[in-house]
Design a protein around this motif. Structure first.
Motif, PDB file in Angstrom:
ATOM      1  N   VAL A 564       0.849  -1.197   0.000  1.00  0.00           N
ATOM      2  CA  VAL A 564       0.000   0.000   0.000  1.00  0.00           C
ATOM      3  C   VAL A 564       0.886   1.250   0.000  1.00  0.00           C
ATOM      4  CG1 VAL A 564      -1.909  -1.136   1.190  1.00  0.00           C
ATOM      5  CG2 VAL A 564      -0.187   0.070   2.529  1.00  0.00           C
ATOM      6  N   THR A 567      -1.214   8.115   0.791  1.00  0.00           N
ATOM      7  CA  THR A 567      -1.395   9.276  -0.096  1.00  0.00           C
ATOM      8  C   THR A 567      -1.625  10.574   0.656  1.00  0.00           C
ATOM      9  OG1 THR A 567      -3.768   8.750  -0.275  1.00  0.00           O
ATOM     10  CG2 THR A 567      -2.288   7.862  -1.980  1.00  0.00           C
ATOM     11  N   LYS A 575      -4.987   8.228   4.623  1.00  0.00           N
ATOM     12  CA  LYS A 575      -5.523   7.665   3.385  1.00  0.00           C
ATOM     13  C   LYS A 575      -4.407   6.917   2.650  1.00  0.00           C
ATOM     14  CE  LYS A 575      -8.896  11.421   2.856  1.00  0.00           C
ATOM     15  NZ  LYS A 575      -9.375  12.519   1.978  1.00  0.00           N
ATOM     16  N   ALA A 576      -4.772   5.785   2.043  1.00  0.00           N
ATOM     17  CA  ALA A 576      -3.779   4.963   1.354  1.00  0.00           C
ATOM     18  C   ALA A 576      -4.401   4.294   0.136  1.00  0.00           C
ATOM     19  CB  ALA A 576      -3.220   3.908   2.307  1.00  0.00           C
ATOM     20  N   GLU A 577      -3.520   3.899  -0.783  1.00  0.00           N
ATOM     21  CA  GLU A 577      -3.935   3.190  -1.985  1.00  0.00           C
ATOM     22  C   GLU A 577      -3.295   1.815  -2.002  1.00  0.00           C
ATOM     23  OE1 GLU A 577      -2.549   5.540  -5.199  1.00  0.00           O
ATOM     24  OE2 GLU A 577      -4.188   7.008  -5.091  1.00  0.00           O
ATOM     25  N   THR A 580      -7.465  -1.368  -3.220  1.00  0.00           N
ATOM     26  CA  THR A 580      -8.577  -0.415  -3.167  1.00  0.00           C
ATOM     27  C   THR A 580      -8.090   0.825  -2.429  1.00  0.00           C
ATOM     28  OG1 THR A 580      -9.399  -1.299  -1.056  1.00  0.00           O
ATOM     29  CG2 THR A 580     -10.268  -2.297  -3.085  1.00  0.00           C
ATOM     30  N   ASN A 581      -8.870   1.892  -2.485  1.00  0.00           N
ATOM     31  CA  ASN A 581      -8.576   3.072  -1.679  1.00  0.00           C
ATOM     32  C   ASN A 581      -9.021   2.816  -0.253  1.00  0.00           C
ATOM     33  OD1 ASN A 581      -7.545   4.467  -3.874  1.00  0.00           O
ATOM     34  ND2 ASN A 581      -9.543   5.295  -4.446  1.00  0.00           N
ATOM     35  N   GLU A 583      -9.016   4.276   4.045  1.00  0.00           N
ATOM     36  CA  GLU A 583      -8.862   5.374   4.988  1.00  0.00           C
ATOM     37  C   GLU A 583      -9.000   4.819   6.399  1.00  0.00           C
ATOM     38  OE1 GLU A 583     -10.364   9.983   5.782  1.00  0.00           O
ATOM     39  OE2 GLU A 583     -11.351   8.749   4.261  1.00  0.00           O
TER      40      GLU A 583
END
Length: 638
Positions: A564, A567, A575-577, A580-581, A583
């Motif tokens: 991951v 972001t 928040k991370a990618e 999937t996105n 939080e």
């Protein structure tokens, strides 16, 4: 207080001067053809000189196809006898008794080591293996039995007092003993007696070839600690038959490669945890029992003997950290003993990379033949800036070389980042080493000036002839949106007690430092999430403590997310990618994304005309064992 530990014991007419035992540990110090090197001999000699009564060498392969590592010792042919004959002589000089462990690792090797398909009792691969082994034929089993006896006889010709037959840890003998690995249907498979036949025939063959004046010990895994493996009750049923076959001593270990986290236990495992197994075996046999595992203190060792749980105490990694352990204990110099912290970084982590072993705490390990500190031709005034492991190691060796040394430390205590590493659960023994270093400095009359920020002006007033810069490293702040928010802190600040974490904590960075910080937070009953860019958590940690750390994180319900990318950090979330996105709520965001060297003082001092040497993390961020090694070397040659 240590009468039990330092009492003699006679076996087969050979008197072992005390109960302090060095168990077998692969060093990778021999040549590719199994011959002894000066490095290998000097390594064992240092332990004999340090007072150990019984030394059991690393595995002597009975066959080149039985090696688990490329550069292990071997006595599979007569050409190897001459090189290994020097070792018993050097050990006997100090009154120690020495056994050669003999082994065949069976399926627990690979083509990269032996250039062939491994052999085993059955065609079942080792869980860590890359090859399905060939099952030995009945005739090949009998030939292998003879190879054990032949190897033992070569050991006797070398001058060894006996052998230890390696029947533990999932190696070939265990592959026959255990229903976990033995699925044969000939005379060496099926029933208890058939599975034990291989081990019993080996003992008989060794005795027949080596005579009655030769000690025969066997190391066994009392419990394999895997599903379907040997249990303690199985072992207790087996041992009387081993004794009847002619065994003189039995060495109680546990585990195999699948249970390596318990086989070579790290800091997450209790001290002496195999000892109760040894006690149960001792109660059903009349031969001496060796106990082993996480025994790093002479008082603990003596207590085990005093309570009747064992007859000898094997202290392997303790002997790596301090080969003079017995002498120091016997003389009551307990504060001078450098105790193993069970980090497994140099002894196991390095070895599993097929490299010669090292020790985080002992920079002389493997260098015994050429690491002596010689008196300096010219005594210098030396300033050491930084009282971490590198700085204090440098200070001690420089002082022993005859220099006038002073250490300057900006904090109120020694240890640097290594002290922070002691804060997470199960890491507290690290402080033992820090205390050992400061005690040694005190004994050497090396002043450590705490709460003293080293500056060019200070050095100009002190006028040292040479400066050793050991100012360590500082955390890296990654370029993440929101990184300057008030809820963002470094892992170092959490561990140093500078920040009280909130209820919901997100740790950015899942290397060993981040994972251990997460464990610390979870033990403080916080909700913890770890976000890591790579595909593994704590990938930079040695295997045994890593497995325990991952289990502890699971038990504490820490959320682990790999692959991951973070972001953004907001006032109350991260928040991370990934796939999937995502939080995550975050009262406290903990940054553990690596470190960078702190050495800006180097150029300032050099420009002021000082001779400056930079070591440890200040030179290049790396492992603690690199820091202690650099400190030792720079100090003796400054």
């Amino acid at each position: 207080m240590l009468d039990y530990l330092f009492s003699p014991y006679t076996i087969r007419g050979k008197t072992i001067k005390n109960r302090c035992t060095v168990p077998p540990m692969v060093t990778d110090f021999c040549t590719a053809d199994g011959k002894a090197t000066e490095r290998y001999i000097a390594y064992h000699e240092a332990k004999a000189k340090g007072g150990f009564g019984l030394i059991i060498t690393e595995d002597y392969a009975i066959d080149p196809l039985g090696r688990g590592f490329r550069n292990v010792a071997g006595l599979w042919n007569d050409d190897q006898i001459e090189s290994h004959s020097e070792l018993p002589k050097r050990v006997h000089k100090y009154g120690a008794t020495i056994l050669a462990q003999i082994y065949h690792c069976g399926r627990q090797t690979n083509r990269g080591v032996i250039n062939a398909v491994p052999f085993s009792s059955t065609a079942i691969a080792c869980p860590f293996g890359t090859d399905i082994p060939q099952a030995l034929t009945t005739e090949e089993v009998k030939q292998t039995v003879s190879k054990y006896g032949d190897t033992a006889l070569r050991a006797k010709k070398c001058g060894f007092d006996g052998v230890e037959i390696h029947g533990a840890h999932g190696y070939l003998i265990t592959q026959f003993l255990s229903p976990y690995s033995n699925k044969r249907v000939d005379e060496y498979g099926g029933s208890f007696f058939n599975r034990a036949r291989f081990a019993l025939e080996i003992i008989h063959d060794v005795r027949a070839k080596c005579g009655d004046d030769f000690i025969i010990d066997m190391r066994i895994s009392a419990d394999e600690l895997v599903e379907g493996g040997i249990t303690l009750e199985d072992t207790k049923a087996l041992v009387p038959y081993l004794e009847e076959a002619g065994l003189d001593m039995i060495h109680i270990s546990a585990g195999n490669y699948l249970s390596v986290d318990l086989n070579v236990p790290g800091c997450y495992v209790n001290h002496a945890w195999y000892v109760d197994m040894a006690k149960e075996v001792r109660e059903i046999c009349d031969i001496p029992v060796i106990a082993v595992s996480r025994i790093n203190d002479p008082i603990l060792a003596n207590s085990i003997l005093r309570s009747g749980k064992a007859d000898f105490i094997a202290m392997g990694r303790a002997s790596l950290a301090d080969p003079e352990f017995p002498n120091k204990a016997k003389e009551g110099r307990f504060d001078e003993i450098r105790r193993c912290i069970a980090c497994n970084e140099g002894c196991i982590g390095t070895l599993f990379g097929d490299n010669p072993i090292r020790c985080v705490l002992n920079p002389t390990l493997g260098n015994e033949s050429h690491c002596a500190i010689e008196p300096a031709k010219v005594a210098k005034k030396v300033a050491v800036i930084g009282a971490g492991p590198a700085g204090l190691e440098a200070a001690m060796s420089a002082k022993k070389a005859g220099h006038n040394v002073t250490v300057y430390e900006k904090d109120s205590h020694a240890g640097g980042q290594f002290h922070l590493a002691s804060i997470p659960p199960c890491k507290g023994e690290i402080t033992d080493f820090i205390v050992w270093q400061t005690n040694q400095c005190a004994k050497l009359n090396i002043p450590i000036k705490y709460n003293t920020e080293a500056t060019v002006a200070l050095m100009q007033s002190e006028k040292p002839d040479a400066i050793i810069l050991a100012t360590g490293a500082a955390p890296v702040r990654p370029p993440i949106k929101g990184i300057e928010n008030s809820n963002v802190v470094f892992a170092n600040d959490i561990l140093a007690g500078k920040v009280q974490p909130g209820a919901n904590c997100v740790v950015i960075g899942g290397g060993q430092g981040g994972a251990e910080t997460a464990h610390f937070l979870a033990q403080m009953l916080r909700n913890v999430v770890v976000l890591e860019m790579l595909d593994q958590i704590a990938a930079d940690q040695a295997i045994s403590p890593r497995w325990h750390l991952l289990k502890a994180l699971e038990n504490r319900k820490v959320q682990l997310h790999t692959n991951v990318k973070v972001t953004e950090i907001t006032a109350d979330s991260v928040k991370a990618e990934g796939k999937t996105n995502m939080e995550f709520p975050a009262d406290t965001v903990v940054i553990s994304t690596g470190s960078k060297s702190v050495n800006s003082l180097k150029d300032e001092l050099a420009n002021a005309g000082f001779d400056v040497k930079v070591i440890g993390d200040a030179n290049k961020v790396g492992a603690v064992m690199d820091a202690t090694s650099q400190g030792y070397e720079i100090g003796r040659f400054i």
